[in-house]
Design an enzyme around this catalytic site. Structure first.
Site, PDB file in Angstrom:
ATOM      1  N   ASN A 109     -11.854  95.769 -44.880  1.00 62.23           N
ATOM      2  CA  ASN A 109     -11.198  94.529 -45.297  1.00 62.23           C
ATOM      3  C   ASN A 109     -11.816  93.266 -44.731  1.00 62.23           C
ATOM      4  OD1 ASN A 109      -9.418  95.757 -47.015  1.00 62.23           O
ATOM      5  ND2 ASN A 109      -7.856  96.093 -45.432  1.00 62.23           N
ATOM      6  N   ASN A 132      -5.136  99.725 -46.420  1.00 62.13           N
ATOM      7  CA  ASN A 132      -3.973  98.888 -46.158  1.00 62.13           C
ATOM      8  C   ASN A 132      -3.515  98.028 -47.328  1.00 62.13           C
ATOM      9  OD1 ASN A 132      -3.312  99.861 -43.630  1.00 62.13           O
ATOM     10  ND2 ASN A 132      -4.967  98.698 -42.668  1.00 62.13           N
ATOM     11  N   THR A 255      -8.507 102.694 -39.402  1.00 58.54           N
ATOM     12  CA  THR A 255      -8.358 103.312 -40.708  1.00 58.54           C
ATOM     13  C   THR A 255      -9.729 103.516 -41.352  1.00 58.54           C
ATOM     14  OG1 THR A 255      -6.247 102.200 -40.997  1.00 58.54           O
ATOM     15  CG2 THR A 255      -7.303 103.035 -42.977  1.00 58.54           C
ATOM     16  N   GLY A 256     -10.572 102.505 -41.234  1.00 55.91           N
ATOM     17  CA  GLY A 256     -11.901 102.586 -41.852  1.00 55.91           C
ATOM     18  C   GLY A 256     -12.687 103.778 -41.340  1.00 55.91           C
ATOM     19  N   TRP A 276     -17.193  94.663 -40.966  1.00 53.00           N
ATOM     20  CA  TRP A 276     -17.889  93.620 -40.192  1.00 53.00           C
ATOM     21  C   TRP A 276     -16.877  92.965 -39.248  1.00 53.00           C
ATOM     22  CZ3 TRP A 276     -22.923  92.694 -39.475  1.00 53.00           C
ATOM     23  CH2 TRP A 276     -23.284  91.529 -38.841  1.00 53.00           C
ATOM     24  N   TYR A 289     -11.588  87.319 -40.833  1.00 49.66           N
ATOM     25  CA  TYR A 289     -11.294  88.689 -40.397  1.00 49.66           C
ATOM     26  C   TYR A 289     -10.950  89.584 -41.596  1.00 49.66           C
ATOM     27  CZ  TYR A 289      -9.161  92.636 -38.072  1.00 49.66           C
ATOM     28  OH  TYR A 289      -8.861  93.912 -37.676  1.00 49.66           O
ATOM     29  N   HIS A 290     -10.099  89.079 -42.464  1.00 50.38           N
ATOM     30  CA  HIS A 290      -9.773  89.772 -43.710  1.00 50.38           C
ATOM     31  C   HIS A 290     -10.232  88.922 -44.884  1.00 50.38           C
ATOM     32  CE1 HIS A 290      -6.146  92.345 -42.155  1.00 50.38           C
ATOM     33  NE2 HIS A 290      -7.306  92.942 -41.959  1.00 50.38           N
ATOM     34  N   HIS A 306      -7.752  98.913 -31.197  1.00 51.94           N
ATOM     35  CA  HIS A 306      -9.062  99.408 -31.651  1.00 51.94           C
ATOM     36  C   HIS A 306     -10.223  98.835 -30.846  1.00 51.94           C
ATOM     37  CE1 HIS A 306      -6.937 101.096 -34.930  1.00 51.94           C
ATOM     38  NE2 HIS A 306      -6.664  99.955 -35.512  1.00 51.94           N
TER      39      HIS A 306
HETATM   40  N1  CTP Z   1     -12.713  96.237 -40.800  1.00 51.27           N
HETATM   41  C1  CTP Z   1     -13.913  95.775 -40.293  1.00 51.27           C
HETATM   42  N2  CTP Z   1     -14.059  94.444 -40.002  1.00 51.27           N
HETATM   43  C2  CTP Z   1     -13.054  93.586 -40.187  1.00 51.27           C
HETATM   44  C3  CTP Z   1     -11.823  94.053 -40.695  1.00 51.27           C
HETATM   45  C4  CTP Z   1     -11.683  95.387 -40.987  1.00 51.27           C
HETATM   46  O1  CTP Z   1     -14.839  96.551 -40.089  1.00 51.27           O
HETATM   47  N3  CTP Z   1     -13.246  92.296 -39.913  1.00 51.27           N
HETATM   48  C5  CTP Z   1     -12.581  97.665 -41.183  1.00 51.27           C
HETATM   49  C6  CTP Z   1     -11.899  98.526 -40.106  1.00 51.27           C
HETATM   50  O2  CTP Z   1     -12.515  99.806 -40.113  1.00 51.27           O
HETATM   51  C7  CTP Z   1     -10.475  98.617 -40.595  1.00 51.27           C
HETATM   52  C8  CTP Z   1     -10.646  98.600 -42.103  1.00 51.27           C
HETATM   53  O3  CTP Z   1     -11.763  97.731 -42.345  1.00 51.27           O
HETATM   54  O4  CTP Z   1      -9.821  99.803 -40.226  1.00 51.27           O
HETATM   55  C9  CTP Z   1      -9.427  98.077 -42.822  1.00 51.27           C
HETATM   56  O5  CTP Z   1      -9.103  96.803 -42.315  1.00 51.27           O
HETATM   57  P1  CTP Z   1      -7.649  96.426 -41.820  1.00 51.27           P
HETATM   58  O6  CTP Z   1      -6.693  96.585 -42.904  1.00 51.27           O
HETATM   59  O7  CTP Z   1      -7.753  95.116 -41.126  1.00 51.27           O
HETATM   60  O8  CTP Z   1      -7.358  97.525 -40.729  1.00 51.27           O
HETATM   61  P2  CTP Z   1      -6.587  97.196 -39.381  1.00 51.27           P
HETATM   62  O9  CTP Z   1      -5.161  96.966 -39.718  1.00 51.27           O
HETATM   63  O10 CTP Z   1      -7.243  96.112 -38.620  1.00 51.27           O
HETATM   64  O11 CTP Z   1      -6.840  98.465 -38.595  1.00 51.27           O
HETATM   65  P3  CTP Z   1      -6.039  99.785 -38.732  1.00 51.27           P
HETATM   66  O12 CTP Z   1      -5.447  99.859 -40.096  1.00 51.27           O
HETATM   67  O13 CTP Z   1      -7.063 100.818 -38.505  1.00 51.27           O
HETATM   68  O14 CTP Z   1      -5.021  99.681 -37.639  1.00 51.27           O
END
Ligand code: CTP
Length: 332
Positions: A109, A132, A255-256, A276, A289-290, A306
């Site tokens: 994401n 997610n 999750t990734g 990233w 971030y997203h 994480h």
């Molecule tokens: N991710 C990434 N870089 C980011 C945001 C996300 O590499 N800036 C990857 C991570 O592997 C993450 C996945 O994309 O698990 C999905 O993103 P997210 O929904 O943000 O997961 P989180 O809620 O941050 O992490 P998790 O669901 O694993 O708790």
């Protein structure tokens, strides 16, 4: 120097918690990259020693019953009871039994996807995994639309759907679930305490909706696939162990990373997009971030669950060896 040991050798593990030193020099999507079939198979075999994603991707009916007590994987002292609703939604057989795909996309994401133009490429893969319940419609050019499996951490209900406080938010979630159109919804319901109510709300919504839908004339179009909701229980602790064995000292797999680990079982080639965890791209431009909301990077701090930069380093190493392809720039 942190390292991934693919062949399981016992070289000492060194933890690198800094974000520096391994975030640059990922080749753009168009650069030469060759799939390393031998290595991919070796990794699949290694992971199979820990879990078999074909069956472990979900708890199945028959392995437990309503009222059973489950200990959370990361909070062993906390327990939950298997509710009737949750039980109802468990699949009888694994949705990935005997499934094999030529190429799979795992879409993380990160905001690095914005302006990537990767949507079309992502949609060409045989199996597309998303995380997610990230929105796709508004970002189709960059992230694509195809979704075969999407994860949903219970926390998403709070973050993106206001804990379903009123009918409007419940409707929003229902719309989103409808748009999945029969693809797999993967809810890590037994990972960490705190999400119990949220999982129950979602279960209830799905079941209620299904009942309602069956009584309307539009039942075919609106009905949830019986197996729309797969709930994971077994496996995750094992996934965690796999990465530790490989000297990647992650706190708790994201999750990734879990999706990559599971995908090694049923995907021949694995392509990663939107991974990233850094605030600047390779050209030092800011990266959200997203790609779809305003969540900030503090979320990945030491206090968070994480160690994403460390995971990224592991994935980058696998990219360089041809076990997976990581795209962090624009697609052709
Ligand atoms: N991710 C990434 N870089 C980011 C945001 C996300 O590499 N800036 C990857 C991570 O592997 C993450 C996945 O994309 O698990 C999905 O993103 P997210 O929904 O943000 O997961 P989180 O809620 O941050 O992490 P998790 O669901 O694993 O708790």
């Amino acid at each position: 120097r942190a390292e991934v040991v693919i062949n399981g050798s016992s070289s000492p593990a060194v933890v690198d918690r800094s974000n520096e030193g391994f975030k640059r020099n990922i080749q753009p999507a168009s650069a030469k990259w060759r799939h390393n079939q031998t290595l991919s198979l070796r990794i699949r075999k290694q992971i199979l020693k820990f879990l078999d994603a074909e069956k472990d991707i979900s708890v199945l009916k028959g392995t437990l019953k309503p009222g059973d007590i489950i200990h959370y994987i990361f909070d062993r002292d906390s327990t939950m009871n298997v509710s009737q609703n949750l039980y109802e939604l468990l699949p009888r057989t694994s949705p990935l039994k005997n499934k094999h795909f030529g190429t799979c996309a795992i879409v993380g994401n990160s905001g690095v996807l914005l302006n990537s133009g990767c949507g079309q490429e992502i949609d060409t893969h045989s199996f597309v995994i998303r995380c997610n319940l990230a929105p796709v419609q508004e970002y189709a050019r960059d992230v694509g639309l195809k979704t075969d499996l999407v994860t949903m951490n219970p926390s998403v209900i709070q973050r993106a759907f206001e804990d379903l406080v009123n009918a409007t938010w419940r409707e929003k979630l229902l719309q989103r679930l409808h748009s999945l159109n029969g693809s797999i919804l993967w809810i890590p319901a037994f990972m960490a305490r705190g999400g119990k109510e949220r999982v129950e709300w979602v279960n209830e919504l799905i079941l209620k909706h299904r009942v309602n839908a069956e009584t309307t004339s539009q039942s075919k179009r609106k009905k949830f696939h019986m197996n729309a909701c797969k709930i994971l229980y077994l496996g995750s602790k094992q996934l965690y162990r796999y990465w530790l064995t490989n000297k990647v000292h992650i706190k708790r797999p994201t999750t990734g990373l879990l999706m990559y680990t599971l995908a090694t079982r049923f995907c021949n080639q694995i392509y990663l997009y939107g991974f990233w965890p850094f605030p600047l791209d390779q050209n030092q431009n800011p990266v959200k971030y997203h790609y779809y909301d305003s969540l900030k990077y503090g979320y990945t701090s030491q206090a968070g669950p994480h160690t994403m930069p460390l995971e990224f380093k592991a994935l980058k190493s696998l990219h360089e060896q041809g076990a997976l392809k990581l795209t962090v720039g624009q697609c052709d």
